[in-house]
Design a protein around this motif. Structure first.
Motif, mmCIF file in Angstrom:
data_model
loop_
_atom_site.group_PDB
_atom_site.id
_atom_site.type_symbol
_atom_site.label_atom_id
_atom_site.label_comp_id
_atom_site.label_asym_id
_atom_site.label_seq_id
_atom_site.Cartn_x
_atom_site.Cartn_y
_atom_site.Cartn_z
ATOM 1 N N ILE A 273 0.840 -1.200 0.000
ATOM 2 C CA ILE A 273 0.000 0.000 0.000
ATOM 3 C C ILE A 273 0.872 1.246 0.000
ATOM 4 O O ILE A 273 0.611 2.220 -0.720
ATOM 5 C CB ILE A 273 -0.935 -0.013 1.231
ATOM 6 C CG1 ILE A 273 -1.975 -1.131 1.089
ATOM 7 C CG2 ILE A 273 -1.617 1.341 1.420
ATOM 8 C CD1 ILE A 273 -2.765 -1.409 2.358
ATOM 9 N N GLY A 274 1.938 1.211 0.805
ATOM 10 C CA GLY A 274 2.854 2.349 0.877
ATOM 11 C C GLY A 274 3.593 2.597 -0.421
ATOM 12 O O GLY A 274 3.837 3.758 -0.792
ATOM 13 N N MET A 275 3.953 1.535 -1.145
ATOM 14 C CA MET A 275 4.629 1.709 -2.427
ATOM 15 C C MET A 275 3.723 2.396 -3.434
ATOM 16 O O MET A 275 4.165 3.269 -4.197
ATOM 17 C CB MET A 275 5.106 0.348 -2.967
ATOM 18 C CG MET A 275 6.224 -0.277 -2.161
ATOM 19 S SD MET A 275 7.059 -1.669 -2.990
ATOM 20 C CE MET A 275 5.712 -2.782 -3.305
ATOM 21 N N CYS A 276 2.463 2.001 -3.440
ATOM 22 C CA CYS A 276 1.520 2.632 -4.368
ATOM 23 C C CYS A 276 1.293 4.092 -3.998
ATOM 24 O O CYS A 276 1.186 4.964 -4.885
ATOM 25 C CB CYS A 276 0.208 1.860 -4.388
ATOM 26 S SG CYS A 276 0.363 0.210 -5.128
ATOM 27 N N ALA A 277 1.231 4.389 -2.694
ATOM 28 C CA ALA A 277 1.104 5.783 -2.268
ATOM 29 C C ALA A 277 2.339 6.586 -2.688
ATOM 30 O O ALA A 277 2.216 7.729 -3.159
ATOM 31 C CB ALA A 277 0.912 5.851 -0.751
ATOM 32 N N THR A 315 -7.644 7.671 8.124
ATOM 33 C CA THR A 315 -7.675 8.989 7.497
ATOM 34 C C THR A 315 -6.268 9.460 7.184
ATOM 35 O O THR A 315 -5.287 8.991 7.773
ATOM 36 C CB THR A 315 -8.341 10.023 8.425
ATOM 37 O OG1 THR A 315 -7.495 10.219 9.585
ATOM 38 C CG2 THR A 315 -9.717 9.563 8.863
ATOM 39 N N ALA A 316 -6.168 10.407 6.267
ATOM 40 C CA ALA A 316 -4.872 10.990 5.917
ATOM 41 C C ALA A 316 -4.230 11.635 7.142
ATOM 42 O O ALA A 316 -3.012 11.549 7.343
ATOM 43 C CB ALA A 316 -5.043 12.016 4.805
ATOM 44 N N LYS A 363 -1.177 14.569 2.141
ATOM 45 C CA LYS A 363 -2.554 14.384 2.606
ATOM 46 C C LYS A 363 -3.528 14.329 1.435
ATOM 47 O O LYS A 363 -4.490 13.545 1.447
ATOM 48 C CB LYS A 363 -2.942 15.510 3.561
ATOM 49 C CG LYS A 363 -2.311 15.389 4.944
ATOM 50 C CD LYS A 363 -2.805 16.491 5.867
ATOM 51 C CE LYS A 363 -2.265 16.322 7.273
ATOM 52 N NZ LYS A 363 -2.706 17.401 8.192
ATOM 53 N N SER A 364 -3.262 15.118 0.407
ATOM 54 C CA SER A 364 -4.121 15.110 -0.774
ATOM 55 C C SER A 364 -4.071 13.756 -1.471
ATOM 56 O O SER A 364 -5.098 13.196 -1.861
ATOM 57 C CB SER A 364 -3.695 16.220 -1.738
ATOM 58 O OG SER A 364 -4.419 16.150 -2.949
ATOM 59 N N VAL A 365 -2.849 13.205 -1.609
ATOM 60 C CA VAL A 365 -2.686 11.892 -2.245
ATOM 61 C C VAL A 365 -3.379 10.813 -1.425
ATOM 62 O O VAL A 365 -4.084 9.946 -1.971
ATOM 63 C CB VAL A 365 -1.184 11.551 -2.415
ATOM 64 C CG1 VAL A 365 -1.002 10.083 -2.780
ATOM 65 C CG2 VAL A 365 -0.558 12.442 -3.473
ATOM 66 N N LEU A 366 -3.194 10.851 -0.119
ATOM 67 C CA LEU A 366 -3.795 9.830 0.740
ATOM 68 C C LEU A 366 -5.315 9.929 0.751
ATOM 69 O O LEU A 366 -6.011 8.909 0.863
ATOM 70 C CB LEU A 366 -3.255 9.966 2.161
ATOM 71 C CG LEU A 366 -1.753 9.679 2.339
ATOM 72 C CD1 LEU A 366 -1.316 9.989 3.763
ATOM 73 C CD2 LEU A 366 -1.433 8.230 1.988
ATOM 74 N N GLU A 368 -7.135 10.804 -1.759
ATOM 75 C CA GLU A 368 -7.628 10.293 -3.040
ATOM 76 C C GLU A 368 -7.393 8.802 -3.193
ATOM 77 O O GLU A 368 -7.994 8.162 -4.051
ATOM 78 C CB GLU A 368 -6.920 11.020 -4.191
ATOM 79 C CG GLU A 368 -7.246 12.503 -4.263
ATOM 80 C CD GLU A 368 -6.410 13.216 -5.312
ATOM 81 O OE1 GLU A 368 -5.607 12.522 -5.980
ATOM 82 O OE2 GLU A 368 -6.550 14.438 -5.452
ATOM 83 N N ALA A 369 -6.470 8.241 -2.389
ATOM 84 C CA ALA A 369 -6.053 6.841 -2.581
ATOM 85 C C ALA A 369 -7.203 5.855 -2.398
ATOM 86 O O ALA A 369 -8.084 6.029 -1.598
ATOM 87 C CB ALA A 369 -4.936 6.514 -1.585
#
Length: 369
Positions: A273-277, A315-316, A363-366, A368-369
């Motif tokens: 999950i972290g790699m994709c983030a 949450t982010a 935070k924006s990326v997380l 939307e993830a």
């Protein structure tokens, strides 16, 4: 390779130690222990693993005239903390451990970490041997001198570098692991290809299936290849402090998600999950090709059968709060990420293998993830 054959490697870190890899090699462990002078072995494992492997291992050692004391600890990330660490140190001393003893960790990464740290702290350093029982610890976790316990705010916040006397990597212990556990381990193998070896990554893309049939058909050969994929990275930085930082790809968000999940996610699942983030962060920064994310998600989800999405209950804000207490935190306000511009490479600017990332962007990326 014939069952019982031992492949002799090195841990690849500094200081290094021998790494003995094989399939069904437990009966040869006493001979390798007898190469060293010691008074007693203190075998530390869990109740479950003692019943499954520990009793037989202790019998094998006793039959070779090796004095063995067995201590058990609780398993799980929630037990990897100060309370169990101090309890284990006190129990080792009460049991009679000396500077001439050898402490042996029989288990996965959690047990190895807490036992390695206890050995390093007791009398300012007692020798210890790692005997991994999980694929993840055998192919990844044991190839490091880092020992640690969790704190109240995050993973592996308190620890030290303490090298094993040697690592006894018998894949026979891992054969009965659930497929999910093997998938978790293989995520780290995928990561090794993403950061350093495009050919290895492509091979995994072609080899993997959700049932892991090809892996299980040649467990020793596969584990040997995974170990070599990590050793090639450690050869660039045996001290694990410069180029070796690339091994932390996916771990910035991954460790936070794993910690917050409180056991719901396995380590490799959280790292995936972290790699994709991280790939999404790199794309937003304009430094990573979208293909990296597409290939990551495909191999993790379709080929491996693992997860790529953040748990819906996180949450982010929660994730970032944990990241801000990360054990790799450095001076400055920015959160730092290892990024992969193209499969097989990591972003490095002026010798720095981490890229600062603004908190609002993350935070924006997380979100939307």
């Amino acid at each position: 390779m014939a069952r019982g054959t031992i492949i002799e490697l090195s841990s690849g870190v500094s200081p290094s130690c021998p790494y003995y890899l094989g399939d069904g090699i437990a009966d040869q462990l006493p001979a390798y222990l007898h190469r060293h002078a010691f008074d007693e072995i203190y075998l530390v494992t869990s109740d479950r693993l003692h019943a499954r492997f520990g009793k037989e291992l202790a019998r094998t050692l006793s039959d070779a005239n090796i004095a063995v004391n067995v201590l058990t600890v609780r398993e799980g990330e929630s037990a990897k903390g100060w309370q169990q660490l101090t309890d284990l140190c006190e129990r080792l001393v009460a049991a009679g451990v000396t500077k001439d003893s050898v402490v042996m960790a029989l288990g996965g990464g959690m047990i190895s970490n807490i036992v390695g740290l206890a050995a390093g702290l007791t009398y300012r350093g007692v020798r210890y041997v790692e005997v991994p029982t999980t694929m993840l610890n055998l192919t990844d976790g044991s190839l490091s001198n880092k020992q640690a316990v969790n704190g109240s705010l995050g993973k592996n916040q308190f620890g030290m570098y303490h090298a094993p006397l040697f690592i006894w990597a018998d894949v026979a212990y891992t054969r009965e692991e659930p497929v999910r556990q093997h998938r978790s381990a293989i995520t780290e193998a995928i990561k090794n290809g993403l950061v350093n070896d495009a050919a290895w990554f492509e091979r995994l893309e072609n080899l993997l299936t959700p049932d892991l049939a090809a892996v299980r058909d040649d467990l020793l050969g596969f584990c040997h290849d995974v170990v070599r994929s990590k050793l090639s990275i450690l050869a660039l930085d045996p001290g694990e402090r410069h180029a070796g930082i690339m091994l932390e790809y996916g771990h910035t968000v991954g460790h936070a998600v794993e910690f917050l999940g409180n056991g719901k996610l396995l380590h490799g699942e959280a790292v995936g999950i972290g790699m994709c983030a991280a790939a999404k962060v790199g794309i937003r920064l304009g430094v990573c090709e979208p293909e990296v994310l597409h290939r990551q998600e495909h191999i993790l989800k379709q080929r491996l059968g693992s997860v790529v999405a953040l748990p819906e209950d996180l949450t982010a804000e929660q994730i970032v709060e944990v990241i801000l207490s990360d054990n790799k935190r450095r001076a400055g306000a920015a959160i730092r990420f290892v990024l992969v511009p193209r499969v097989g490479t990591v972003r490095c600017v002026d010798g720095d293998y981490e890229t600062p990332v603004a908190e609002p962007l993350l935070k924006s990326v997380l979100t939307e993830a």
